[in-house]
Design an enzyme around this catalytic site. Structure first.
Site, PDB file in Angstrom:
ATOM      1  N   CYS A   1       3.063  -3.250   3.992  1.00 18.60           N
ATOM      2  CA  CYS A   1       1.934  -2.243   4.435  1.00 18.60           C
ATOM      3  C   CYS A   1       2.787  -1.330   5.644  1.00 18.60           C
ATOM      4  CB  CYS A   1       0.569  -2.568   4.821  1.00 18.60           C
ATOM      5  SG  CYS A   1       0.483  -3.870   6.197  1.00 18.60           S
ATOM      6  N   GLY A   2       2.086  -0.649   6.292  1.00 18.46           N
ATOM      7  CA  GLY A   2       2.645  -0.029   7.175  1.00 18.46           C
ATOM      8  C   GLY A   2       3.191  -0.730   8.507  1.00 18.46           C
ATOM      9  N   THR A   3       2.384  -1.612   9.026  1.00 20.85           N
ATOM     10  CA  THR A   3       2.677  -2.780  10.091  1.00 20.85           C
ATOM     11  C   THR A   3       3.043  -4.067   9.555  1.00 20.85           C
ATOM     12  OG1 THR A   3       0.463  -3.021  10.357  1.00 20.85           O
ATOM     13  CG2 THR A   3       1.618  -1.297  12.009  1.00 20.85           C
ATOM     14  N   GLY A   4       2.396  -4.374   8.462  1.00 19.98           N
ATOM     15  CA  GLY A   4       2.556  -5.575   7.812  1.00 19.98           C
ATOM     16  C   GLY A   4       1.121  -6.333   8.369  1.00 19.98           C
TER      17      GLY A   4
ATOM     18  N   ASP B   1       0.888  -1.299   0.038  1.00 19.69           N
ATOM     19  CA  ASP B   1       0.067  -0.179   0.072  1.00 19.69           C
ATOM     20  C   ASP B   1       0.932   1.184  -0.050  1.00 19.69           C
ATOM     21  OD1 ASP B   1       0.876   0.331   2.671  1.00 19.69           O
ATOM     22  OD2 ASP B   1      -1.220   0.202   3.467  1.00 19.69           O
ATOM     23  N   HIS B   2       0.269   2.408   0.232  1.00 23.12           N
ATOM     24  CA  HIS B   2       0.962   3.698   0.322  1.00 23.12           C
ATOM     25  C   HIS B   2       2.083   3.692   1.122  1.00 23.12           C
ATOM     26  CE1 HIS B   2      -2.360   4.014   2.819  1.00 23.12           C
ATOM     27  NE2 HIS B   2      -1.493   4.977   3.367  1.00 23.12           N
TER      28      HIS B   2
ATOM     29  N   HIS C   1       9.915 -24.011   8.572  1.00 19.92           N
ATOM     30  CA  HIS C   1       8.893 -24.833   9.407  1.00 19.92           C
ATOM     31  C   HIS C   1       7.405 -24.657   8.819  1.00 19.92           C
ATOM     32  CE1 HIS C   1      11.231 -25.090  13.637  1.00 19.92           C
ATOM     33  NE2 HIS C   1      11.868 -25.256  12.416  1.00 19.92           N
TER      34      HIS C   1
ATOM     35  N   ARG D   1       6.816 -33.813  10.269  1.00 19.63           N
ATOM     36  CA  ARG D   1       6.254 -32.997  11.123  1.00 19.63           C
ATOM     37  C   ARG D   1       5.817 -31.715  10.844  1.00 19.63           C
ATOM     38  NH1 ARG D   1      11.397 -31.752  12.774  1.00 19.63           N
ATOM     39  NH2 ARG D   1      11.794 -29.900  13.808  1.00 19.63           N
ATOM     40  N   HIS D   2       6.344 -31.085  10.011  1.00 22.94           N
ATOM     41  CA  HIS D   2       6.067 -29.511   9.584  1.00 22.94           C
ATOM     42  C   HIS D   2       5.091 -29.624   8.472  1.00 22.94           C
ATOM     43  CE1 HIS D   2       9.171 -27.918  12.169  1.00 22.94           C
ATOM     44  NE2 HIS D   2      10.119 -28.325  11.344  1.00 22.94           N
TER      45      HIS D   2
ATOM     46  N   GLY E   1      -2.047  -5.665   8.238  1.00 21.23           N
ATOM     47  CA  GLY E   1      -3.192  -5.551   7.365  1.00 21.23           C
ATOM     48  C   GLY E   1      -3.148  -6.611   6.291  1.00 21.23           C
ATOM     49  N   MET E   2      -1.968  -6.349   5.717  1.00 24.10           N
ATOM     50  CA  MET E   2      -1.519  -7.466   4.436  1.00 24.10           C
ATOM     51  C   MET E   2      -1.759  -8.932   5.087  1.00 24.10           C
ATOM     52  SD  MET E   2      -1.260  -5.897   1.719  1.00 24.10           S
ATOM     53  CE  MET E   2      -0.624  -4.210   0.717  1.00 24.10           C
TER      54      MET E   2
HETATM   55  C1  RB5 Z   1      -1.868   2.813   6.400  1.00 28.69           C
HETATM   56  O1  RB5 Z   1      -1.701   3.924   7.302  1.00 28.69           O
HETATM   57  C2  RB5 Z   1      -1.696   1.579   7.522  1.00 28.69           C
HETATM   58  O2  RB5 Z   1      -2.930   1.352   8.194  1.00 28.69           O
HETATM   59  C3  RB5 Z   1      -1.461   0.237   6.728  1.00 28.69           C
HETATM   60  O3  RB5 Z   1      -0.304   0.540   5.896  1.00 28.69           O
HETATM   61  C4  RB5 Z   1      -1.100  -0.850   7.462  1.00 28.69           C
HETATM   62  O4  RB5 Z   1      -0.565  -0.749   8.588  1.00 28.69           O
HETATM   63  C5  RB5 Z   1      -2.341  -1.723   7.993  1.00 28.69           C
HETATM   64  O5  RB5 Z   1      -2.244  -2.847   8.774  1.00 28.69           O
END
Ligand code: RB5
Length: 147
Positions: A67-70, A10-11, A100, A135-136, A72-73
């Site tokens: 994405c910002g945190t990873g 994302d952006h 694993h 096992r994995h 949401g993706m």
């Molecule tokens: C965008 O502001 C942010 O919410 C997105 O990149 C991501 O971190 C969502 O999980």
């Protein structure tokens, strides 16, 4: 033939995605870019869903989402059957995610600190094989409800 890696962000992680694409190309990987194509605000599922679906359908063996945190993706991609999207914050976690969990989508945070640089996490994940130990493999089958 070079593996084609599907990639999307994302952006919030657009500049990072562009940098990682260059690194992938320099290492001989081909890239299919699912977007975004600019830093304009967008909704991460609009990128995650088509990429995850393409991996689920076997069009690409592996993909990378940012994405910002990873988070949401990860949420969006992991809804697809046989997609194992792993949010990795270190080389060690990336290695384990392949060895694993046989993860087929690497998820990275574009905005938050990781233990190792994103480039190193990505390259570790790309070169680590799933050893297919029973096992994995059994645990992965159980994710899909196959006992
Ligand atoms: C965008 O502001 C942010 O919410 C997105 O990149 C991501 O971190 C969502 O999980």
């Amino acid at each position: 033939m070079a593996e084609v890696i599907a990639i999307g962000s994302d952006h919030a992680a657009f500049p990072v995605k562009e940098k990682l694409k260059d690194i992938l190309a320099s290492k001989g990987y081909k890239v299919k870019d699912f977007g975004v194509t600019s830093p304009d605000s967008c909704d991460y599922p609009d990128i995650a869903r088509p990429l995850a679906q393409a991996v689920a359908e076997g069009k690409y063996e592996r993909g990378i989402l940012l994405c910002g945190t990873g988070l949401g993706m990860s949420y969006a991609a992991n809804r697809y059957e046989n997609v194992r999207a792993a949010l990795c914050w270190s080389k060690e976690v990336a290695k384990m995610a392949r060895e694993h969990n046989n993860s087929n989508v690497l998820v990275l945070s574009g905005r938050h600190a990781t233990i190792d640089p994103l480039e190193d996490i990505m390259l570790t994940w790309l070169v680590t094989e799933f050893p297919n130990e029973e096992r994995h493999a059994r645990r992965i089958r159980k994710i899909e409800g196959e006992v």
